[in-house]
Design a protein around this motif. Sequence first.
Motif, PDB file in Angstrom:
ATOM      1  N   LEU A 139       1.359 -26.690 -15.403  1.00 31.84           N
ATOM      2  CA  LEU A 139       0.300 -27.185 -14.513  1.00 31.84           C
ATOM      3  C   LEU A 139       0.577 -26.643 -13.117  1.00 31.84           C
ATOM      4  N   ASP A 140      -0.316 -25.753 -12.661  1.00 33.51           N
ATOM      5  CA  ASP A 140      -0.131 -25.123 -11.350  1.00 33.51           C
ATOM      6  C   ASP A 140      -1.168 -25.685 -10.378  1.00 33.51           C
ATOM      7  N   LEU A 141      -0.685 -26.471  -9.410  1.00 31.79           N
ATOM      8  CA  LEU A 141      -1.554 -27.078  -8.401  1.00 31.79           C
ATOM      9  C   LEU A 141      -1.136 -26.648  -6.988  1.00 31.79           C
ATOM     10  N   GLN A 142      -0.527 -25.479  -6.881  1.00 35.03           N
ATOM     11  CA  GLN A 142      -0.073 -25.007  -5.569  1.00 35.03           C
ATOM     12  C   GLN A 142      -1.260 -24.803  -4.618  1.00 35.03           C
ATOM     13  N   ASN A 143      -0.986 -25.031  -3.335  1.00 38.80           N
ATOM     14  CA  ASN A 143      -1.975 -24.747  -2.281  1.00 38.80           C
ATOM     15  C   ASN A 143      -3.309 -25.457  -2.514  1.00 38.80           C
ATOM     16  N   ARG A 149     -13.353 -23.230  -5.694  1.00 41.93           N
ATOM     17  CA  ARG A 149     -13.661 -24.194  -4.631  1.00 41.93           C
ATOM     18  C   ARG A 149     -13.717 -25.622  -5.170  1.00 41.93           C
ATOM     19  N   PHE A 150     -12.838 -25.910  -6.123  1.00 42.82           N
ATOM     20  CA  PHE A 150     -12.792 -27.265  -6.680  1.00 42.82           C
ATOM     21  C   PHE A 150     -12.222 -28.234  -5.651  1.00 42.82           C
ATOM     22  N   LYS A 151     -12.945 -29.346  -5.446  1.00 44.48           N
ATOM     23  CA  LYS A 151     -12.431 -30.398  -4.564  1.00 44.48           C
ATOM     24  C   LYS A 151     -11.840 -31.550  -5.366  1.00 44.48           C
ATOM     25  N   VAL A 152     -12.231 -31.644  -6.640  1.00 43.78           N
ATOM     26  CA  VAL A 152     -11.651 -32.653  -7.533  1.00 43.78           C
ATOM     27  C   VAL A 152     -11.169 -31.958  -8.801  1.00 43.78           C
ATOM     28  N   PHE A 153     -10.174 -32.537  -9.433  1.00 45.09           N
ATOM     29  CA  PHE A 153      -9.663 -32.015 -10.700  1.00 45.09           C
ATOM     30  C   PHE A 153     -10.783 -32.172 -11.737  1.00 45.09           C
ATOM     31  N   PRO A 154     -11.222 -31.070 -12.387  1.00 40.34           N
ATOM     32  CA  PRO A 154     -12.355 -31.180 -13.325  1.00 40.34           C
ATOM     33  C   PRO A 154     -12.047 -32.169 -14.452  1.00 40.34           C
ATOM     34  N   SER A 155     -12.829 -33.240 -14.530  1.00 39.29           N
ATOM     35  CA  SER A 155     -12.507 -34.336 -15.459  1.00 39.29           C
ATOM     36  C   SER A 155     -12.562 -33.896 -16.912  1.00 39.29           C
ATOM     37  N   VAL A 156     -13.381 -32.880 -17.237  1.00 40.80           N
ATOM     38  CA  VAL A 156     -13.490 -32.460 -18.637  1.00 40.80           C
ATOM     39  C   VAL A 156     -12.157 -31.910 -19.156  1.00 40.80           C
ATOM     40  N   LEU A 157     -11.336 -31.367 -18.252  1.00 42.25           N
ATOM     41  CA  LEU A 157     -10.044 -30.803 -18.692  1.00 42.25           C
ATOM     42  C   LEU A 157      -9.169 -31.874 -19.339  1.00 42.25           C
ATOM     43  N   TYR A 158      -9.256 -33.111 -18.845  1.00 43.79           N
ATOM     44  CA  TYR A 158      -8.432 -34.194 -19.411  1.00 43.79           C
ATOM     45  C   TYR A 158      -8.741 -34.420 -20.898  1.00 43.79           C
ATOM     46  N   ARG A 159      -9.934 -34.014 -21.333  1.00 44.37           N
ATOM     47  CA  ARG A 159     -10.330 -34.263 -22.720  1.00 44.37           C
ATOM     48  C   ARG A 159     -10.155 -33.040 -23.611  1.00 44.37           C
ATOM     49  N   MET A 160      -9.639 -31.959 -23.035  1.00 45.27           N
ATOM     50  CA  MET A 160      -9.424 -30.735 -23.817  1.00 45.27           C
ATOM     51  C   MET A 160      -7.953 -30.694 -24.221  1.00 45.27           C
ATOM     52  N   LEU A 161      -7.675 -31.370 -25.324  1.00 42.51           N
ATOM     53  CA  LEU A 161      -6.279 -31.721 -25.648  1.00 42.51           C
ATOM     54  C   LEU A 161      -5.456 -30.557 -26.192  1.00 42.51           C
ATOM     55  N   ALA A 162      -6.091 -29.410 -26.454  1.00 41.89           N
ATOM     56  CA  ALA A 162      -5.312 -28.245 -26.921  1.00 41.89           C
ATOM     57  C   ALA A 162      -4.743 -27.451 -25.746  1.00 41.89           C
ATOM     58  N   LEU A 163      -5.155 -27.793 -24.521  1.00 48.52           N
ATOM     59  CA  LEU A 163      -4.711 -27.017 -23.359  1.00 48.52           C
ATOM     60  C   LEU A 163      -3.194 -27.054 -23.199  1.00 48.52           C
ATOM     61  N   GLU A 164      -2.617 -25.867 -23.042  1.00 46.03           N
ATOM     62  CA  GLU A 164      -1.174 -25.732 -22.811  1.00 46.03           C
ATOM     63  C   GLU A 164      -0.890 -25.324 -21.368  1.00 46.03           C
ATOM     64  N   THR A 165      -1.856 -24.628 -20.758  1.00 45.46           N
ATOM     65  CA  THR A 165      -1.656 -24.115 -19.397  1.00 45.46           C
ATOM     66  C   THR A 165      -2.926 -24.328 -18.576  1.00 45.46           C
ATOM     67  N   ILE A 166      -2.788 -24.996 -17.421  1.00 44.61           N
ATOM     68  CA  ILE A 166      -3.891 -25.156 -16.477  1.00 44.61           C
ATOM     69  C   ILE A 166      -3.442 -24.562 -15.143  1.00 44.61           C
ATOM     70  N   LEU A 167      -4.135 -23.503 -14.707  1.00 47.31           N
ATOM     71  CA  LEU A 167      -3.815 -22.859 -13.440  1.00 47.31           C
ATOM     72  C   LEU A 167      -4.949 -23.167 -12.458  1.00 47.31           C
ATOM     73  N   LEU A 168      -4.639 -23.976 -11.460  1.00 53.06           N
ATOM     74  CA  LEU A 168      -5.666 -24.487 -10.550  1.00 53.06           C
ATOM     75  C   LEU A 168      -5.214 -24.335  -9.097  1.00 53.06           C
ATOM     76  N   SER A 169      -4.371 -23.332  -8.861  1.00 50.37           N
ATOM     77  CA  SER A 169      -3.842 -23.160  -7.502  1.00 50.37           C
ATOM     78  C   SER A 169      -4.935 -22.658  -6.557  1.00 50.37           C
ATOM     79  N   ASN A 170      -4.686 -22.849  -5.273  1.00 54.48           N
ATOM     80  CA  ASN A 170      -5.570 -22.331  -4.229  1.00 54.48           C
ATOM     81  C   ASN A 170      -7.014 -22.815  -4.376  1.00 54.48           C
ATOM     82  N   ASN A 171      -7.150 -24.147  -4.553  1.00 51.52           N
ATOM     83  CA  ASN A 171      -8.437 -24.816  -4.490  1.00 51.52           C
ATOM     84  C   ASN A 171      -8.330 -25.892  -3.415  1.00 51.52           C
ATOM     85  N   GLN A 172      -9.144 -26.950  -3.522  1.00 52.13           N
ATOM     86  CA  GLN A 172      -9.081 -28.031  -2.526  1.00 52.13           C
ATOM     87  C   GLN A 172      -8.969 -29.383  -3.230  1.00 52.13           C
TER      88      GLN A 172
END
Length: 553
Positions: free
Chosen positions: A498-502, A457-480
């Motif tokens: 980067l999956d931001l579908q729906n 139920r995320f309404k905003v992109f979690p800001s901490v993810l921007y600082r996790m520089l080892a991330l290769e895959t972010i799956l965030l589909s079907n949120n808000q």
Amino acid sequence: MPQHVWRINLDTPEEAHQNLSFGAADRWWEQTDLTKLILASNQLRCLSEDVRLLPALTVLDVHDNQLTSLPSALGQLENLQKLDVSHNKLKSIPEELLQLSHLKGLLLQHNELSHLPDGFGQLVSLEELDLSNNHLTDIPKSFALLINLVRLNLACNQLKDLPADISAMKSLRQLDCTKNYLESVPSELASMASLEQLYLRKNKLRSLPELPSCKLLKELHAGENQIEILNAENLKHLNSLSVLELRDNKIKSVPDEITLLQKLERLDLANNDISRLPYTLGNLSQLKFLALEGNPLRTIRRDLLQKGTQELLKYLRSRIQDDKASPNEEPPVTAMTLPSESRINMHAITTLKLLDYSEKQVAVIPDDVFSAVRSNPVTSVNFSKNQLTAIPPRIVELKDSVCDVNFGFNKISSVSLELCTLHKLTHLDIRNNVLTSLPEEMEALTRLQVINLSFNRFKVFPSVLYRMLALETILLSNNQVGSIDPLQLKKMEQLGTLDLQNNDLLQVPPELGNCETLRTLLLEGNPFRTPRAAILAKGTAAVLEYLRSRIPT
């Protein structure tokens, strides 16, 4: 086309009118009629009816032009054996073309054909027919008469079914029906004894066809469908099969009969719903490539999957005897077994380094589950499909070994600080929960490569993810999620998916186009107007290029 090309067989060359002495190579009177004419990759908008003046032509190649129609005079080229009119703008084929009784190769791919003449079966000498990338919705029944056809390509059309008569093509070795709308395959296809390669990828199939007579079938490609069940009947006759590609379906289990396919060299089962494999798969002696990623496998550790096919097969072979001894994976209860351990998969803990307490529908993970770990270095934890409302505090006890954690399909509303201490974590799955935010302390997970936050139920992109520089895959589909920060994303140099579908993205910032490390960017199902669906359909590279073109200069 210059007129003298059409008249090359008729007109006397200029040299004949001059008083010259001719060498052996220049004796124009010994000239034979033109047999091959290649006009490919020009800007031709039409072909002249004068093509009839070249009756000896065996090959006519006009691919990659701007043709919208073909001259009826083509029907008079009775010696023609190969006609390539691919990559043009043809909307129809003249009936006269069906008179070419010696035609062996007809290439019509990448045009705008929506139908074919009913009499298409008159082209009885055809051995190769390519109709891919058109707008065809059906196939004439007369196709049954094409008994010499060896290769038929129908890929990328709009076919909802295949006529049963297609089975009359007794010489057919290769049939490609990729990317259509097929929901089933006619049972008559099973009698096509010469078939060697069958491509059914990207359709809407719910099951594999049974092919009892296809004894020569070497390759079966049926990925990206909706296949849920793989039956023994689908497999047991395919003795010659060397490639079986079933990735991106919904297959839940693999039957033991897979081991009948002793010539199998490539088996692709990636991205299905397979939780367990038959260990006898290890006995496929010819297997060189086995893809299993993207399945919820319980009995095989992720690091084992990454070691490659041979190591995996070796492991499966080693487990065949164990499987016979204890088919349910549970070790026998002995006097040395603690009461709590009899319901915990101790074998998984000690051998697979996996702590699995999934699908129990519990609200709290019992303490004895953690106690059972003792000093074993557990690398994977699976607590998915329960009723957890919080992350169990004792997860902190695994911080020095665990690298893969799955809390998917629970009711977790927040990520605890204990989770942020798992400093070796590389994969975190918290999909299908009720999360609305992530704690800033997650920045401590410096090795995290993959995070799945879909269906929360995320309404905003979690800001901490921007600082996790080892991330290769972010799956965030079907949120808000309503917006993203492209400048922050650009700093994430490892980010490939980067999956931001729906979500609720009202606009896509053009600067996102500068995130050139992205190999997969999924944006479908958002309310933004641009980029339009047609651009999204072209894939990530095209979307990024489009976005870059929109950056204000």
